[in-house]
Design a protein around this motif. Sequence first.
Motif, PDB file in Angstrom:
ATOM      1  N   HIS A  48       0.838  -1.200   0.000  1.00 32.45           N
ATOM      2  CA  HIS A  48       0.000   0.000   0.000  1.00 32.45           C
ATOM      3  C   HIS A  48       0.874   1.252   0.000  1.00 32.45           C
ATOM      4  CE1 HIS A  48      -3.517  -2.475   0.638  1.00 32.45           C
ATOM      5  NE2 HIS A  48      -2.947  -3.032   1.693  1.00 32.45           N
ATOM      6  N   GLN A  49       0.823   2.023  -1.086  1.00 35.91           N
ATOM      7  CA  GLN A  49       1.661   3.211  -1.209  1.00 35.91           C
ATOM      8  C   GLN A  49       1.257   4.288  -0.207  1.00 35.91           C
ATOM      9  OE1 GLN A  49       3.781   3.692  -5.334  1.00 35.91           O
ATOM     10  NE2 GLN A  49       1.756   4.606  -5.378  1.00 35.91           N
ATOM     11  N   GLY A  50       2.280   4.967   0.343  1.00 34.76           N
ATOM     12  CA  GLY A  50       1.963   6.080   1.220  1.00 34.76           C
ATOM     13  C   GLY A  50       3.050   6.452   2.204  1.00 34.76           C
ATOM     14  N   ALA A  51       4.062   5.607   2.393  1.00 38.66           N
ATOM     15  CA  ALA A  51       5.117   5.905   3.359  1.00 38.66           C
ATOM     16  C   ALA A  51       6.201   6.770   2.729  1.00 38.66           C
ATOM     17  CB  ALA A  51       5.731   4.617   3.889  1.00 38.66           C
ATOM     18  N   VAL A  52       6.812   7.618   3.552  1.00 41.59           N
ATOM     19  CA  VAL A  52       7.986   8.373   3.111  1.00 41.59           C
ATOM     20  C   VAL A  52       9.215   7.954   3.914  1.00 41.59           C
ATOM     21  CG1 VAL A  52       6.644  10.309   2.238  1.00 41.59           C
ATOM     22  CG2 VAL A  52       7.443  10.345   4.609  1.00 41.59           C
ATOM     23  N   ALA A  53       9.089   6.855   4.635  1.00 38.11           N
ATOM     24  CA  ALA A  53      10.214   6.199   5.301  1.00 38.11           C
ATOM     25  C   ALA A  53       9.855   4.723   5.398  1.00 38.11           C
ATOM     26  CB  ALA A  53      10.469   6.787   6.687  1.00 38.11           C
ATOM     27  N   ALA A  54      10.858   3.873   5.341  1.00 45.23           N
ATOM     28  CA  ALA A  54      10.606   2.433   5.342  1.00 45.23           C
ATOM     29  C   ALA A  54      10.444   1.907   6.767  1.00 45.23           C
ATOM     30  CB  ALA A  54      11.753   1.700   4.661  1.00 45.23           C
ATOM     31  N   PRO A  55       9.647   0.842   6.940  1.00 45.93           N
ATOM     32  CA  PRO A  55       9.645   0.095   8.208  1.00 45.93           C
ATOM     33  C   PRO A  55      10.887  -0.793   8.222  1.00 45.93           C
ATOM     34  CG  PRO A  55       8.090  -0.902   6.674  1.00 45.93           C
ATOM     35  CD  PRO A  55       8.690   0.291   5.971  1.00 45.93           C
ATOM     36  N   THR A  56      11.984  -0.266   8.743  1.00 49.11           N
ATOM     37  CA  THR A  56      13.304  -0.778   8.383  1.00 49.11           C
ATOM     38  C   THR A  56      13.637  -2.152   8.956  1.00 49.11           C
ATOM     39  OG1 THR A  56      14.261   0.565  10.163  1.00 49.11           O
ATOM     40  CG2 THR A  56      14.269   1.487   7.947  1.00 49.11           C
ATOM     41  N   ALA A  57      13.053  -2.557  10.077  1.00 55.35           N
ATOM     42  CA  ALA A  57      13.324  -3.915  10.561  1.00 55.35           C
ATOM     43  C   ALA A  57      12.887  -4.946   9.532  1.00 55.35           C
ATOM     44  CB  ALA A  57      12.619  -4.154  11.891  1.00 55.35           C
ATOM     45  N   SER A  58      11.847  -4.617   8.772  1.00 54.90           N
ATOM     46  CA  SER A  58      11.318  -5.538   7.764  1.00 54.90           C
ATOM     47  C   SER A  58      12.237  -5.683   6.560  1.00 54.90           C
ATOM     48  CB  SER A  58       9.944  -5.055   7.302  1.00 54.90           C
ATOM     49  OG  SER A  58       9.021  -5.038   8.370  1.00 54.90           O
ATOM     50  N   LEU A  59      13.191  -4.776   6.399  1.00 53.42           N
ATOM     51  CA  LEU A  59      14.099  -4.858   5.256  1.00 53.42           C
ATOM     52  C   LEU A  59      15.010  -6.078   5.331  1.00 53.42           C
ATOM     53  CD1 LEU A  59      15.177  -1.098   4.913  1.00 53.42           C
ATOM     54  CD2 LEU A  59      13.366  -2.308   3.674  1.00 53.42           C
ATOM     55  N   HIS A  60      15.068  -6.737   6.487  1.00 56.59           N
ATOM     56  CA  HIS A  60      15.948  -7.900   6.648  1.00 56.59           C
ATOM     57  C   HIS A  60      15.348  -9.196   6.110  1.00 56.59           C
ATOM     58  CE1 HIS A  60      18.831  -5.632   8.953  1.00 56.59           C
ATOM     59  NE2 HIS A  60      17.881  -5.210   9.758  1.00 56.59           N
ATOM     60  N   PHE A  61      14.097  -9.159   5.710  1.00 58.00           N
ATOM     61  CA  PHE A  61      13.433 -10.384   5.262  1.00 58.00           C
ATOM     62  C   PHE A  61      13.515 -10.511   3.744  1.00 58.00           C
ATOM     63  CE2 PHE A  61      11.805  -9.708   9.416  1.00 58.00           C
ATOM     64  CZ  PHE A  61      11.439 -10.949   9.910  1.00 58.00           C
ATOM     65  N   ASP A  62      13.859 -11.717   3.291  1.00 61.40           N
ATOM     66  CA  ASP A  62      13.804 -12.036   1.869  1.00 61.40           C
ATOM     67  C   ASP A  62      12.894 -13.248   1.688  1.00 61.40           C
ATOM     68  OD1 ASP A  62      15.431 -14.155   2.745  1.00 61.40           O
ATOM     69  OD2 ASP A  62      17.268 -13.189   2.036  1.00 61.40           O
ATOM     70  N   GLN A  63      12.642 -13.605   0.444  1.00 64.88           N
ATOM     71  CA  GLN A  63      11.681 -14.673   0.182  1.00 64.88           C
ATOM     72  C   GLN A  63      12.113 -16.019   0.758  1.00 64.88           C
ATOM     73  OE1 GLN A  63       8.876 -13.393  -1.103  1.00 64.88           O
ATOM     74  NE2 GLN A  63       7.940 -15.328  -0.489  1.00 64.88           N
ATOM     75  N   PRO A  64      13.384 -16.419   0.639  1.00 71.45           N
ATOM     76  CA  PRO A  64      13.777 -17.701   1.248  1.00 71.45           C
ATOM     77  C   PRO A  64      13.542 -17.751   2.756  1.00 71.45           C
ATOM     78  CG  PRO A  64      15.424 -17.011  -0.351  1.00 71.45           C
ATOM     79  CD  PRO A  64      14.478 -15.855  -0.181  1.00 71.45           C
ATOM     80  N   LEU A  65      13.797 -16.654   3.462  1.00 72.38           N
ATOM     81  CA  LEU A  65      13.566 -16.637   4.904  1.00 72.38           C
ATOM     82  C   LEU A  65      12.075 -16.743   5.212  1.00 72.38           C
ATOM     83  CD1 LEU A  65      14.455 -16.354   7.825  1.00 72.38           C
ATOM     84  CD2 LEU A  65      14.519 -13.862   7.507  1.00 72.38           C
ATOM     85  N   LEU A  66      11.254 -16.012   4.476  1.00 72.22           N
ATOM     86  CA  LEU A  66       9.809 -16.089   4.695  1.00 72.22           C
ATOM     87  C   LEU A  66       9.297 -17.509   4.468  1.00 72.22           C
ATOM     88  CD1 LEU A  66       8.655 -12.779   2.966  1.00 72.22           C
ATOM     89  CD2 LEU A  66       8.659 -13.255   5.421  1.00 72.22           C
ATOM     90  N   GLU A  67       9.796 -18.152   3.430  1.00 70.50           N
ATOM     91  CA  GLU A  67       9.350 -19.516   3.133  1.00 70.50           C
ATOM     92  C   GLU A  67       9.791 -20.487   4.222  1.00 70.50           C
ATOM     93  OE1 GLU A  67      10.883 -20.271  -0.746  1.00 70.50           O
ATOM     94  OE2 GLU A  67       9.495 -18.875  -1.738  1.00 70.50           O
ATOM     95  N   ALA A  68      10.998 -20.313   4.737  1.00 73.20           N
ATOM     96  CA  ALA A  68      11.485 -21.198   5.796  1.00 73.20           C
ATOM     97  C   ALA A  68      10.693 -21.000   7.089  1.00 73.20           C
ATOM     98  CB  ALA A  68      12.976 -20.948   6.038  1.00 73.20           C
ATOM     99  N   LEU A  69      10.376 -19.760   7.416  1.00 70.08           N
ATOM    100  CA  LEU A  69       9.578 -19.488   8.614  1.00 70.08           C
ATOM    101  C   LEU A  69       8.169 -20.063   8.467  1.00 70.08           C
ATOM    102  CD1 LEU A  69      10.682 -15.800   9.278  1.00 70.08           C
ATOM    103  CD2 LEU A  69      11.237 -17.787  10.693  1.00 70.08           C
ATOM    104  N   ASN A  70       7.596 -19.906   7.297  1.00 66.49           N
ATOM    105  CA  ASN A  70       6.261 -20.450   7.049  1.00 66.49           C
ATOM    106  C   ASN A  70       6.257 -21.972   7.187  1.00 66.49           C
ATOM    107  OD1 ASN A  70       3.425 -20.160   5.985  1.00 66.49           O
ATOM    108  ND2 ASN A  70       4.298 -21.419   4.362  1.00 66.49           N
ATOM    109  N   ALA A  71       7.306 -22.611   6.675  1.00 66.51           N
ATOM    110  CA  ALA A  71       7.391 -24.073   6.754  1.00 66.51           C
ATOM    111  C   ALA A  71       7.491 -24.553   8.198  1.00 66.51           C
ATOM    112  CB  ALA A  71       8.594 -24.561   5.949  1.00 66.51           C
ATOM    113  N   LYS A  72       8.036 -23.730   9.073  1.00 70.66           N
ATOM    114  CA  LYS A  72       8.160 -24.108  10.486  1.00 70.66           C
ATOM    115  C   LYS A  72       6.865 -23.879  11.259  1.00 70.66           C
ATOM    116  CE  LYS A  72      10.923 -23.605  14.642  1.00 70.66           C
ATOM    117  NZ  LYS A  72      12.102 -23.022  15.303  1.00 70.66           N
ATOM    118  N   GLY A  73       5.916 -23.166  10.668  1.00 78.45           N
ATOM    119  CA  GLY A  73       4.664 -22.896  11.365  1.00 78.45           C
ATOM    120  C   GLY A  73       4.572 -21.512  11.966  1.00 78.45           C
ATOM    121  N   ILE A  74       5.487 -20.633  11.563  1.00 76.53           N
ATOM    122  CA  ILE A  74       5.404 -19.234  11.990  1.00 76.53           C
ATOM    123  C   ILE A  74       4.319 -18.558  11.157  1.00 76.53           C
ATOM    124  CG2 ILE A  74       6.676 -17.102  12.383  1.00 76.53           C
ATOM    125  CD1 ILE A  74       7.686 -19.687  13.865  1.00 76.53           C
ATOM    126  N   GLN A  75       3.476 -17.783  11.799  1.00 83.40           N
ATOM    127  CA  GLN A  75       2.363 -17.141  11.112  1.00 83.40           C
ATOM    128  C   GLN A  75       2.679 -15.673  10.838  1.00 83.40           C
ATOM    129  OE1 GLN A  75      -0.365 -18.307  14.274  1.00 83.40           O
ATOM    130  NE2 GLN A  75      -1.367 -19.745  12.891  1.00 83.40           N
TER     131      GLN A  75
END
Length: 348
Positions: free
Chosen positions: A178-205
């Motif tokens: 959703h467009q609208g920020a003029v600064a990033a939520p920077t902690a989230s910049l550490h996530f990439d697709q492989p990490l998200l997939e691995a967390l999902n496979a472990k049962g993290i929601q």
Amino acid sequence: MKLSDFDFDLPDDRIAVRPTQPRSSARLLLARGDDILDRVVTDLIDILQPGDRLVLNDTRVIPARLSGQRHRNSAQGPVSAAIDVTLLTPQADGAWTALIKPLKKVTEGEDIVFSDDLSATLIGKEDGQGRLKFNLTGDDFDAALAAAGAMPLPPYIAAKRAADAQDHTDYQTVWARHQGAVAAPTASLHFDQPLLEALNAKGIQFTYVTLHVGAGTFLPVKVDNIADHKMHSEWGQITHAAADAINSTTGRVIPVGTTALRLIESAAQNGRLAAWEGPTDIFITPGFKFQIADGLMTNFHLPKSTLMMLVSALMGTQNIKDIYAHALRHEYRFFSYGDSSLLLPQGE
């Protein structure tokens, strides 16, 4: 409490001007109560447990920084001069509030040309900001802004280098929507697709909420007594589905970033999360009673900032001082493009 309670000395070379690549290889300081461990972001796969829920901010940073020429007629004929604009907030009438340099030299009615397609007229001034009416709206405006604008890097990075094409990727989360920020939520910049997939496979929601991060996140606190500080306001949304999902969590609720935490605590009612749409100016300081968040993943923050006050509220003021002293001794990288931390106040 005094502003000086949240101060610390930060060497200039600890300020990261580029992110670690790949994103998830950044260092992660894990604080479980009083215990501090040095890990990396990919260790979240082992640290988090099935049933834990990460709350993610899906705002999308717009290329809000514009360079243009202002034009007006004078007694000597047409006059033009360079001008820098950072867009802040869209208004109900279609105008934008903006930081304009030099604002004092721009008069109402002047036109500012940013590209062959994009221009704006200054229609007002208030509280050190200008109001701009653009020549385009909707998808046409978005396309012209994407072509003419640059990513609005934080001032502590912009002072060291100009934004470039790489920042269009680096300064955006992989799930930005959703467009609208003029600064990033920077902690989230550490996530990439492989990490998200691995967390999902472990049962993290995962649950997505939206808070459009404003430039106010970088404003300094100018009062000695923090109770006198006026917090900036930002617009956020939590859908009914998102609130229901978070309320049904069987494990820990861990917002990724202070923006997600501030939003869910704004919408908390008697220990439950309610749907929300509108502005929040919640100011979290030591003594605050958290109702929803069981922890927080967050980067390392500026001295004497409201975000230092927030993490002190979560972990305890002395504990945060110890955590930051450890981060400095062990050469963690600070701020938006820096390393991260996972703060678990109960030591879970």
